[in-house]
Design a protein around this motif. Sequence first.
Motif, PDB file in Angstrom:
ATOM      1  N   THR A  21       0.709  -1.015  -0.054  1.00 54.75           N
ATOM      2  CA  THR A  21       0.725  -0.099   0.075  1.00 54.75           C
ATOM      3  C   THR A  21       0.483   0.972  -0.122  1.00 54.75           C
ATOM      4  OG1 THR A  21      -1.647  -1.012   1.712  1.00 54.75           O
ATOM      5  CG2 THR A  21      -1.993   0.880   0.825  1.00 54.75           C
ATOM      6  N   ALA A  22       1.813   1.243   1.148  1.00 55.12           N
ATOM      7  CA  ALA A  22       2.871   2.545   0.669  1.00 55.12           C
ATOM      8  C   ALA A  22       3.440   2.410  -0.458  1.00 55.12           C
ATOM      9  CB  ALA A  22       3.966   2.642   2.316  1.00 55.12           C
ATOM     10  N   ALA A  23       4.169   1.698  -0.847  1.00 54.17           N
ATOM     11  CA  ALA A  23       4.777   1.597  -2.177  1.00 54.17           C
ATOM     12  C   ALA A  23       3.396   2.126  -3.160  1.00 54.17           C
ATOM     13  CB  ALA A  23       5.161  -0.276  -2.681  1.00 54.17           C
ATOM     14  N   ALA A  24       2.379   1.802  -3.549  1.00 53.19           N
ATOM     15  CA  ALA A  24       1.460   1.753  -4.018  1.00 53.19           C
ATOM     16  C   ALA A  24       1.477   3.755  -4.151  1.00 53.19           C
ATOM     17  CB  ALA A  24       0.315   1.150  -4.324  1.00 53.19           C
ATOM     18  N   VAL A  25       1.385   3.904  -2.988  1.00 50.06           N
ATOM     19  CA  VAL A  25       0.863   5.365  -2.990  1.00 50.06           C
ATOM     20  C   VAL A  25       2.452   6.699  -2.964  1.00 50.06           C
ATOM     21  CG1 VAL A  25       0.939   7.360  -1.060  1.00 50.06           C
ATOM     22  CG2 VAL A  25      -0.615   5.171  -0.945  1.00 50.06           C
ATOM     23  N   ALA A  26       3.566   5.706  -2.831  1.00 50.00           N
ATOM     24  CA  ALA A  26       4.690   6.673  -3.174  1.00 50.00           C
ATOM     25  C   ALA A  26       4.426   6.670  -4.262  1.00 50.00           C
ATOM     26  CB  ALA A  26       5.836   5.675  -2.883  1.00 50.00           C
ATOM     27  N   LEU A  27       4.000   5.361  -5.960  1.00 49.18           N
ATOM     28  CA  LEU A  27       4.127   5.759  -7.066  1.00 49.18           C
ATOM     29  C   LEU A  27       3.430   6.102  -7.885  1.00 49.18           C
ATOM     30  CD1 LEU A  27       5.520   2.172  -7.226  1.00 49.18           C
ATOM     31  CD2 LEU A  27       7.183   4.190  -7.578  1.00 49.18           C
ATOM     32  N   HIS A  28       1.942   6.104  -6.803  1.00 49.58           N
ATOM     33  CA  HIS A  28       0.720   6.889  -7.368  1.00 49.58           C
ATOM     34  C   HIS A  28       0.025   5.984  -8.093  1.00 49.58           C
ATOM     35  CE1 HIS A  28       2.495  10.468  -5.954  1.00 49.58           C
ATOM     36  NE2 HIS A  28       3.695  10.320  -6.967  1.00 49.58           N
ATOM     37  N   TYR A  29      -0.188   4.002  -7.989  1.00 50.53           N
ATOM     38  CA  TYR A  29      -0.729   3.213  -8.940  1.00 50.53           C
ATOM     39  C   TYR A  29      -1.518   2.854  -7.035  1.00 50.53           C
ATOM     40  CZ  TYR A  29       2.758   3.414 -12.215  1.00 50.53           C
ATOM     41  OH  TYR A  29       3.246   3.111 -13.745  1.00 50.53           O
ATOM     42  N   THR A  30      -2.171   2.119  -8.178  1.00 51.21           N
ATOM     43  CA  THR A  30      -3.306   1.580  -6.282  1.00 51.21           C
ATOM     44  C   THR A  30      -3.183   0.327  -6.429  1.00 51.21           C
ATOM     45  OG1 THR A  30      -3.895  -0.341  -7.960  1.00 51.21           O
ATOM     46  CG2 THR A  30      -5.964   2.015  -7.779  1.00 51.21           C
ATOM     47  N   ALA A  31      -2.779  -0.374  -5.029  1.00 52.46           N
ATOM     48  CA  ALA A  31      -2.050  -1.387  -4.446  1.00 52.46           C
ATOM     49  C   ALA A  31      -2.431  -2.478  -5.255  1.00 52.46           C
ATOM     50  CB  ALA A  31      -2.807  -1.761  -3.042  1.00 52.46           C
ATOM     51  N   SER A  32      -3.789  -2.858  -6.004  1.00 51.63           N
ATOM     52  CA  SER A  32      -3.446  -4.060  -6.715  1.00 51.63           C
ATOM     53  C   SER A  32      -2.874  -4.225  -8.248  1.00 51.63           C
ATOM     54  CB  SER A  32      -5.464  -4.383  -6.994  1.00 51.63           C
ATOM     55  OG  SER A  32      -5.155  -3.065  -7.939  1.00 51.63           O
TER      56      SER A  32
END
Length: 308
Positions: A21-32
């Motif tokens: 989740t944190a990686a997705a937020v940083a990269l501006h993608y969804t967690a899925s």
Amino acid sequence: MELSLHRLRMLRELHRRGTVTAAAVALHYTASAVSQQLAQLERDVGAKLFERLGRRVQLTELGMLLTEHAEDILSSVERATLALEEAQGSVSARLTAGVWASVASGLLPTALTALAADYPGIQVRTKELAPEATAEAVRDGTLDLSFVIDYSDAPMELSDGLERAVVAVERLHAAVPAGALPSATAPLDALAEHPWILASPKSHFGRAIRIACQRHGFQPKINHEVEEQSTAMAMVGAGLGVTLVSDLGLRLLRPPGIDVVALAPPLLRTVSIAYRRTEIRRPALHLVIGAVQEAAAELGLGTEPALP
């Protein structure tokens, strides 16, 4: 085996952040989307790269090994890109910029139009993010540059490895319902007894304004907590409270029913462009910065920073 740079960036971010989740937020993608890409990376490699420990993810030994090489690979790709820019005389480059509403509409149209006329080989793409999120995206390599804000009461610290170039200094003005204040100039504490419309303290803007109010001896009475400046201005126009708005914001948002009152002494905020520090000179990047500075100057916005 073919390794995707896109998936290697995700693996690197997973290692830095600890959760998908944190990686997705940083990269501006969804967690899925990140989970799917990381699963594909495991298939590409043919080995297990991480394992879940509750909500967090721990890299396996092979995952750590690949992450270490990913750092080298991604750094090499950036160095190669910069070297090509330099070899081409920096009149041909693709740059991605992090923006937010008032700079995207107030500064970029003029700047990018002038840049395209003089240097048609420089292509600037934009991605709209919250101001407080843009610098981190530059550090992570998602963006080449980003607009960041420093308020006179709340400067923004940049991560190691980043530099900034000031492009404009804006004043903040009081936006009040028509007739709410008797004069065109007022101190900030003249708003102490009025209901406020303000962003949450999680945002840089909301936090900076609260600090400024406290420094002037009062806590703002916040009746409406909204993140969008356009919403706040519409609510001021409807007589629901007061807020603060910047020079650039006023060029976009001035609905009927609002008086704009100059603050004395003034509250300032500095708009800068953040970029990664590199050994290789990046003329294209600095041409973009110069074009934005010229666009700001045309609007009468100086470049003397509001930093303490």
